[in-house]
Write a protein that holds these residues in place. Sequence first.
Motif, mmCIF file in Angstrom:
data_model
loop_
_atom_site.group_PDB
_atom_site.id
_atom_site.type_symbol
_atom_site.label_atom_id
_atom_site.label_comp_id
_atom_site.label_asym_id
_atom_site.label_seq_id
_atom_site.Cartn_x
_atom_site.Cartn_y
_atom_site.Cartn_z
ATOM 1 N N ALA A 65 62.752 18.351 37.448
ATOM 2 C CA ALA A 65 64.189 18.512 37.232
ATOM 3 C C ALA A 65 64.646 19.938 37.520
ATOM 4 O O ALA A 65 65.840 20.158 37.771
ATOM 5 C CB ALA A 65 64.546 18.156 35.797
ATOM 6 N N LYS A 66 63.752 20.893 37.516
ATOM 7 C CA LYS A 66 64.157 22.304 37.754
ATOM 8 C C LYS A 66 64.426 22.573 39.203
ATOM 9 O O LYS A 66 64.117 22.023 40.117
ATOM 10 C CB LYS A 66 63.076 23.239 37.258
ATOM 11 C CG LYS A 66 63.182 23.443 35.794
ATOM 12 C CD LYS A 66 62.324 24.614 35.381
ATOM 13 C CE LYS A 66 62.855 25.102 34.063
ATOM 14 N NZ LYS A 66 62.361 26.371 33.705
ATOM 15 N N TRP A 76 56.109 16.767 30.947
ATOM 16 C CA TRP A 76 56.071 18.055 31.630
ATOM 17 C C TRP A 76 56.342 17.885 33.118
ATOM 18 O O TRP A 76 57.025 18.717 33.736
ATOM 19 C CB TRP A 76 54.731 18.741 31.411
ATOM 20 C CG TRP A 76 54.728 19.574 30.168
ATOM 21 C CD1 TRP A 76 54.159 19.252 28.975
ATOM 22 C CD2 TRP A 76 55.383 20.838 29.981
ATOM 23 N NE1 TRP A 76 54.405 20.241 28.066
ATOM 24 C CE2 TRP A 76 55.158 21.225 28.653
ATOM 25 C CE3 TRP A 76 56.129 21.647 30.816
ATOM 26 C CZ2 TRP A 76 55.641 22.421 28.150
ATOM 27 C CZ3 TRP A 76 56.626 22.838 30.294
ATOM 28 C CH2 TRP A 76 56.366 23.219 28.982
ATOM 29 N N PHE A 88 59.987 17.460 33.531
ATOM 30 C CA PHE A 88 60.644 18.742 33.287
ATOM 31 C C PHE A 88 60.558 19.646 34.514
ATOM 32 O O PHE A 88 61.538 20.278 34.904
ATOM 33 C CB PHE A 88 60.014 19.432 32.069
ATOM 34 C CG PHE A 88 60.511 20.811 31.818
ATOM 35 C CD1 PHE A 88 61.769 21.021 31.286
ATOM 36 C CD2 PHE A 88 59.719 21.916 32.121
ATOM 37 C CE1 PHE A 88 62.237 22.298 31.054
ATOM 38 C CE2 PHE A 88 60.179 23.187 31.908
ATOM 39 C CZ PHE A 88 61.440 23.388 31.373
ATOM 40 N N LEU A 89 59.366 19.684 35.131
ATOM 41 C CA LEU A 89 59.187 20.537 36.301
ATOM 42 C C LEU A 89 59.923 20.002 37.528
ATOM 43 O O LEU A 89 60.403 20.782 38.342
ATOM 44 C CB LEU A 89 57.698 20.697 36.597
ATOM 45 C CG LEU A 89 56.903 21.456 35.532
ATOM 46 C CD1 LEU A 89 55.424 21.412 35.853
ATOM 47 C CD2 LEU A 89 57.408 22.881 35.398
#
Length: 58
Positions: free
Chosen positions: A57-58, A51, A54-55
């Motif tokens: 990479a945004k 997670w 994922f965060l």
Amino acid sequence: MHPSHFSAVLLFALFASIVFGITMRDTPRKMVRYGAYCFALFAGAAIVLSWLMFLIAK
């Protein structure tokens, strides 16, 4: 057979936890409990880190 990244991490966690449980504790009950504890930590860390990646990479 081509496992996903997550299933590969869980498979690694399973085998590493078995080895840790057998080598780090004396009695079978303590081995199982420590192995389950290690597995939970490995799986939890994999979920938390995925997670975070994922965060980021945004």
